[in-house]
Structures are given as structure tokens and as C-alpha cells.
Design a protein around this motif. Structure first.
Motif, PDB file in Angstrom:
ATOM      1  N   ASP A 161     -70.577 -34.919  54.651  1.00 46.51           N
ATOM      2  CA  ASP A 161     -70.677 -33.530  54.202  1.00 46.51           C
ATOM      3  C   ASP A 161     -70.557 -32.540  55.359  1.00 46.51           C
ATOM      4  OD1 ASP A 161     -71.049 -34.303  51.539  1.00 46.51           O
ATOM      5  OD2 ASP A 161     -73.219 -34.435  51.783  1.00 46.51           O
ATOM      6  N   GLU A 162     -71.057 -32.918  56.524  1.00 47.41           N
ATOM      7  CA  GLU A 162     -71.025 -32.018  57.692  1.00 47.41           C
ATOM      8  C   GLU A 162     -69.688 -32.035  58.426  1.00 47.41           C
ATOM      9  OE1 GLU A 162     -74.353 -32.066  60.516  1.00 47.41           O
ATOM     10  OE2 GLU A 162     -75.386 -33.354  59.074  1.00 47.41           O
ATOM     11  N   ALA A 163     -68.915 -33.083  58.266  1.00 43.89           N
ATOM     12  CA  ALA A 163     -67.721 -33.313  59.079  1.00 43.89           C
ATOM     13  C   ALA A 163     -66.504 -32.560  58.552  1.00 43.89           C
ATOM     14  CB  ALA A 163     -67.444 -34.819  59.137  1.00 43.89           C
ATOM     15  N   LYS A 164     -66.653 -31.232  58.446  1.00 39.05           N
ATOM     16  CA  LYS A 164     -65.588 -30.421  57.859  1.00 39.05           C
ATOM     17  C   LYS A 164     -65.370 -29.124  58.635  1.00 39.05           C
ATOM     18  CE  LYS A 164     -66.684 -32.424  53.383  1.00 39.05           C
ATOM     19  NZ  LYS A 164     -67.168 -32.241  52.018  1.00 39.05           N
ATOM     20  N   ASP A 165     -65.624 -29.169  59.929  1.00 40.75           N
ATOM     21  CA  ASP A 165     -65.526 -27.981  60.773  1.00 40.75           C
ATOM     22  C   ASP A 165     -64.161 -27.942  61.463  1.00 40.75           C
ATOM     23  OD1 ASP A 165     -65.695 -25.984  62.680  1.00 40.75           O
ATOM     24  OD2 ASP A 165     -67.558 -26.705  63.567  1.00 40.75           O
ATOM     25  N   PRO A 166     -63.284 -26.999  61.092  1.00 44.18           N
ATOM     26  CA  PRO A 166     -61.948 -26.965  61.698  1.00 44.18           C
ATOM     27  C   PRO A 166     -61.963 -26.652  63.193  1.00 44.18           C
ATOM     28  CG  PRO A 166     -62.301 -25.027  60.330  1.00 44.18           C
ATOM     29  CD  PRO A 166     -63.485 -25.921  60.115  1.00 44.18           C
ATOM     30  N   ASN A 167     -63.095 -26.150  63.703  1.00 44.59           N
ATOM     31  CA  ASN A 167     -63.171 -25.796  65.125  1.00 44.59           C
ATOM     32  C   ASN A 167     -63.962 -26.797  65.957  1.00 44.59           C
ATOM     33  OD1 ASN A 167     -61.748 -23.295  64.720  1.00 44.59           O
ATOM     34  ND2 ASN A 167     -63.614 -22.542  63.732  1.00 44.59           N
ATOM     35  N   ALA A 168     -64.392 -27.889  65.369  1.00 40.27           N
ATOM     36  CA  ALA A 168     -65.202 -28.868  66.097  1.00 40.27           C
ATOM     37  C   ALA A 168     -64.361 -29.552  67.174  1.00 40.27           C
ATOM     38  CB  ALA A 168     -65.769 -29.907  65.149  1.00 40.27           C
ATOM     39  N   SER A 169     -64.984 -29.770  68.317  1.00 39.96           N
ATOM     40  CA  SER A 169     -64.348 -30.504  69.405  1.00 39.96           C
ATOM     41  C   SER A 169     -65.081 -31.835  69.551  1.00 39.96           C
ATOM     42  CB  SER A 169     -64.447 -29.683  70.693  1.00 39.96           C
ATOM     43  OG  SER A 169     -63.900 -30.406  71.766  1.00 39.96           O
ATOM     44  N   VAL A 170     -64.372 -32.918  69.256  1.00 43.26           N
ATOM     45  CA  VAL A 170     -64.984 -34.244  69.269  1.00 43.26           C
ATOM     46  C   VAL A 170     -64.074 -35.215  70.013  1.00 43.26           C
ATOM     47  CG1 VAL A 170     -66.284 -33.879  67.120  1.00 43.26           C
ATOM     48  CG2 VAL A 170     -63.969 -34.828  67.029  1.00 43.26           C
ATOM     49  N   PRO A 171     -64.609 -36.364  70.435  1.00 44.98           N
ATOM     50  CA  PRO A 171     -63.773 -37.358  71.117  1.00 44.98           C
ATOM     51  C   PRO A 171     -62.627 -37.839  70.228  1.00 44.98           C
ATOM     52  CG  PRO A 171     -66.104 -37.856  71.427  1.00 44.98           C
ATOM     53  CD  PRO A 171     -66.028 -36.742  70.407  1.00 44.98           C
ATOM     54  N   ASP A 172     -61.568 -38.341  70.868  1.00 45.61           N
ATOM     55  CA  ASP A 172     -60.392 -38.785  70.119  1.00 45.61           C
ATOM     56  C   ASP A 172     -60.592 -40.182  69.520  1.00 45.61           C
ATOM     57  OD1 ASP A 172     -60.032 -40.620  72.188  1.00 45.61           O
ATOM     58  OD2 ASP A 172     -58.227 -39.669  72.969  1.00 45.61           O
ATOM     59  N   PHE A 173     -59.618 -40.617  68.761  1.00 43.41           N
ATOM     60  CA  PHE A 173     -59.724 -41.879  68.038  1.00 43.41           C
ATOM     61  C   PHE A 173     -59.949 -43.062  68.969  1.00 43.41           C
ATOM     62  CE2 PHE A 173     -58.385 -45.627  65.787  1.00 43.41           C
ATOM     63  CZ  PHE A 173     -58.964 -45.447  64.543  1.00 43.41           C
ATOM     64  N   ASP A 174     -59.221 -43.099  70.084  1.00 42.27           N
ATOM     65  CA  ASP A 174     -59.308 -44.254  70.981  1.00 42.27           C
ATOM     66  C   ASP A 174     -60.702 -44.442  71.568  1.00 42.27           C
ATOM     67  OD1 ASP A 174     -56.693 -44.798  70.384  1.00 42.27           O
ATOM     68  OD2 ASP A 174     -55.889 -44.125  72.312  1.00 42.27           O
ATOM     69  N   THR A 175     -61.494 -43.390  71.587  1.00 43.12           N
ATOM     70  CA  THR A 175     -62.884 -43.497  72.050  1.00 43.12           C
ATOM     71  C   THR A 175     -63.648 -44.537  71.235  1.00 43.12           C
ATOM     72  OG1 THR A 175     -62.874 -41.179  72.702  1.00 43.12           O
ATOM     73  CG2 THR A 175     -65.033 -42.184  72.346  1.00 43.12           C
ATOM     74  N   TYR A 176     -63.278 -44.684  69.973  1.00 45.12           N
ATOM     75  CA  TYR A 176     -64.017 -45.556  69.054  1.00 45.12           C
ATOM     76  C   TYR A 176     -63.441 -46.963  68.943  1.00 45.12           C
ATOM     77  CZ  TYR A 176     -66.379 -41.286  67.930  1.00 45.12           C
ATOM     78  OH  TYR A 176     -67.114 -40.130  68.042  1.00 45.12           O
ATOM     79  N   LEU A 177     -62.351 -47.260  69.649  1.00 43.62           N
ATOM     80  CA  LEU A 177     -61.776 -48.598  69.569  1.00 43.62           C
ATOM     81  C   LEU A 177     -62.772 -49.689  69.989  1.00 43.62           C
ATOM     82  CD1 LEU A 177     -58.093 -47.970  70.694  1.00 43.62           C
ATOM     83  CD2 LEU A 177     -58.925 -48.498  68.388  1.00 43.62           C
ATOM     84  N   PRO A 178     -63.562 -49.487  71.072  1.00 45.34           N
ATOM     85  CA  PRO A 178     -64.547 -50.527  71.409  1.00 45.34           C
ATOM     86  C   PRO A 178     -65.613 -50.716  70.326  1.00 45.34           C
ATOM     87  CG  PRO A 178     -64.171 -49.084  73.299  1.00 45.34           C
ATOM     88  CD  PRO A 178     -63.486 -48.451  72.120  1.00 45.34           C
ATOM     89  N   VAL A 179     -66.008 -49.644  69.660  1.00 50.22           N
ATOM     90  CA  VAL A 179     -66.983 -49.739  68.568  1.00 50.22           C
ATOM     91  C   VAL A 179     -66.381 -50.538  67.416  1.00 50.22           C
ATOM     92  CG1 VAL A 179     -68.280 -48.402  66.850  1.00 50.22           C
ATOM     93  CG2 VAL A 179     -68.128 -47.580  69.199  1.00 50.22           C
ATOM     94  N   LEU A 180     -65.143 -50.245  67.060  1.00 49.59           N
ATOM     95  CA  LEU A 180     -64.480 -50.977  65.991  1.00 49.59           C
ATOM     96  C   LEU A 180     -64.302 -52.441  66.358  1.00 49.59           C
ATOM     97  CD1 LEU A 180     -61.702 -48.462  64.889  1.00 49.59           C
ATOM     98  CD2 LEU A 180     -63.862 -48.950  63.736  1.00 49.59           C
ATOM     99  N   GLU A 181     -63.895 -52.692  67.593  1.00 45.38           N
ATOM    100  CA  GLU A 181     -63.690 -54.083  68.029  1.00 45.38           C
ATOM    101  C   GLU A 181     -64.989 -54.876  67.956  1.00 45.38           C
ATOM    102  OE1 GLU A 181     -61.448 -56.595  71.519  1.00 45.38           O
ATOM    103  OE2 GLU A 181     -62.120 -54.560  71.975  1.00 45.38           O
ATOM    104  N   ALA A 182     -66.080 -54.269  68.375  1.00 39.58           N
ATOM    105  CA  ALA A 182     -67.377 -54.953  68.329  1.00 39.58           C
ATOM    106  C   ALA A 182     -67.820 -55.215  66.894  1.00 39.58           C
ATOM    107  CB  ALA A 182     -68.429 -54.123  69.061  1.00 39.58           C
ATOM    108  N   ALA A 183     -67.392 -54.372  65.962  1.00 34.68           N
ATOM    109  CA  ALA A 183     -67.806 -54.511  64.564  1.00 34.68           C
ATOM    110  C   ALA A 183     -66.947 -55.505  63.780  1.00 34.68           C
ATOM    111  CB  ALA A 183     -67.776 -53.149  63.878  1.00 34.68           C
ATOM    112  N   LEU A 184     -65.784 -55.845  64.307  1.00 34.17           N
ATOM    113  CA  LEU A 184     -64.917 -56.792  63.602  1.00 34.17           C
ATOM    114  C   LEU A 184     -65.618 -58.135  63.452  1.00 34.17           C
ATOM    115  CD1 LEU A 184     -61.494 -56.078  65.322  1.00 34.17           C
ATOM    116  CD2 LEU A 184     -62.044 -55.697  62.915  1.00 34.17           C
ATOM    117  N   ILE A 185     -65.368 -58.807  62.340  1.00 36.88           N
ATOM    118  CA  ILE A 185     -65.968 -60.126  62.137  1.00 36.88           C
ATOM    119  C   ILE A 185     -64.992 -61.200  62.582  1.00 36.88           C
ATOM    120  CG2 ILE A 185     -67.550 -59.456  60.297  1.00 36.88           C
ATOM    121  CD1 ILE A 185     -65.551 -60.416  58.266  1.00 36.88           C
ATOM    122  N   SER A 186     -65.534 -62.300  63.041  1.00 36.22           N
ATOM    123  CA  SER A 186     -64.680 -63.415  63.446  1.00 36.22           C
ATOM    124  C   SER A 186     -64.211 -64.150  62.195  1.00 36.22           C
ATOM    125  CB  SER A 186     -65.439 -64.357  64.379  1.00 36.22           C
ATOM    126  OG  SER A 186     -66.508 -64.962  63.689  1.00 36.22           O
TER     127      SER A 186
END
Length: 194
Positions: A161-186
């Protein structure tokens, strides 16, 4: 259909970078901006990595279907949470999949248990609420609360609900690749129910 972690991450990244610039359902942000803001809010709140991954991926179902961007305005519920849950269950465990699968239910739940919550929803979110079944009944509330990941889904819903700010400055997608990799299941780990 087994994929290596690198192939799965590349597919997810490509989906967001190729299709994520589409409008996010009548909001002032794109699908990618919305996903990055939700993940950033999760990280800022101290969420577990699996829930940060869920926040980033919660609307991936919108990127997997071929419905028009204005499907809700046309009276169509795209059931993106189910599509996302089924797709993600091929790659991630329940700590990622279930909050994603339940984030629409969490909106309906919050409308039922917090009457003021509905008034805080954006107009597009209020429209989709009607297509998604409106506030939960008392019986649905009890079933929702029985899910082991219902609290995570509620947290995810609030970031959504909060993630709708057109002026928000946040890290890019690649910042989260390690988080996604750690969450992947074997390949030999138990999988979530799709």
C-alpha cells in the motif's frame, strides 16, 4: 523443469527489466518502481530476507500474464497473486511464496478487521478490492488467520500500500539479487504447495 539459480535469477531480472516499466494498475508508479519500493520498505523495517524477497516479487504475476494494464478498469480480476504463487513455488519455499499468494487476501482481511484501513486504499486499490471479493467474511478471517504466513502477508500488504510514491529514491533491482539468490530453494528441498 529444473533451472539453475543463475537461470532463475536471470529470468526474474529480465521480467522486471523488460516488462516492469508498465503502469502499475492506475497508480503513479511503474511495476518495477512499485516492487523496488515494497522491497525497500521491507528491508527498512528489518524484515527477514525471505520476506524482502516476497515484497520484491509480490506482483510478479502482473508480469507473467498478457492482460492489458487497465484490466481492473475493464472489470477483470487478473488473479495475479495465484499466478505468482504457482510460478514462484517452482523456485522458492513457503516463506517467500505464501506471503505473495496471500497479499490480496491480506487486503481483504485488513478491510474486515480494521474498518479505517479501506479508507486509506488508493482508488485503484479500492477498485481491485471489489473485483477480488471485498472485505472478508468472519469465516474467511478465521481461515486466513490459520495460515502460518498470515502475519507476513499482512506486513507485505502494508508495504504494498505504501509503495506508490513516484518520487521515491530506492536501490535498483540488482541490489536484491543476493537476497533472491539466498531465498531460492535447492532442487532437493521441499517445495511450497502451488
Amino acid at each position: 523443469m529444473a533451472h539453475t539459480p543463475a537461470e532463475t535469477l536471470a529470468t526474474i531480472r529480465r521480467l522486471f527489466l523488460d516488462r516492469g516499466h508498465a503502469e502499475y494498475g492506475g497508480e503513479a508508479v511503474s511495476q518495477l518502481q512499485h516492487a523496488l519500493q515494497a522491497a525497500h520498505l521491507a528491508r527498512q523495517s528489518g524484515a527477514e530476507p525471505s520476506l524482502i524477497a516476497a515484497a520484491l516479487l509480490h506482483d510478479i504475476g502482473h508480469l507473467l500474464h498478457d492482460l492489458p494494464e487497465d484490466a481492473a478498469e475493464q472489470g477483470i480480476d487478473d488473479h495475479h497473486e495465484g499466478l505468482a504463487g504457482r510460478w514462484l513455488a517452482q523456485h522458492f519455499g513457503p516463506a517467500v511464496v505464501d506471503p505473495v499468494r496471500l497479499h490480496v487476501a491480506a487486503k481483504r482481511y485488513l478491510c474486515a478487521v480494521e474498518p479505517s484501513y479501506r479508507d486509506q486504499l488508493s482508488p485503484p486499490s479500492q477498485l481491485s478490492l471489489q473485483l477480488q471479493g471485498g472485505p472478508m467474511s468472519a469465516e474467511e478471517v478465521e481461515r486466513f488467520r490459520a495460515s502460518p504466513h498470515h502475519e507476513a502477508a499482512v506486513s507485505l500488504r502494508r508495504w504494498d500500500d505504501e509503495a506508490k510514491d513516484p518520487n521515491a529514491s530506492v536501490p535498483d533491482f540488482d541490489t536484491y539479487l543476493p537476497v533472491l539468490e539466498a531465498a531460492l530453494i535447492s532442487a532437493d528441498a521441499p517445495r511450497a504447495d502451488p
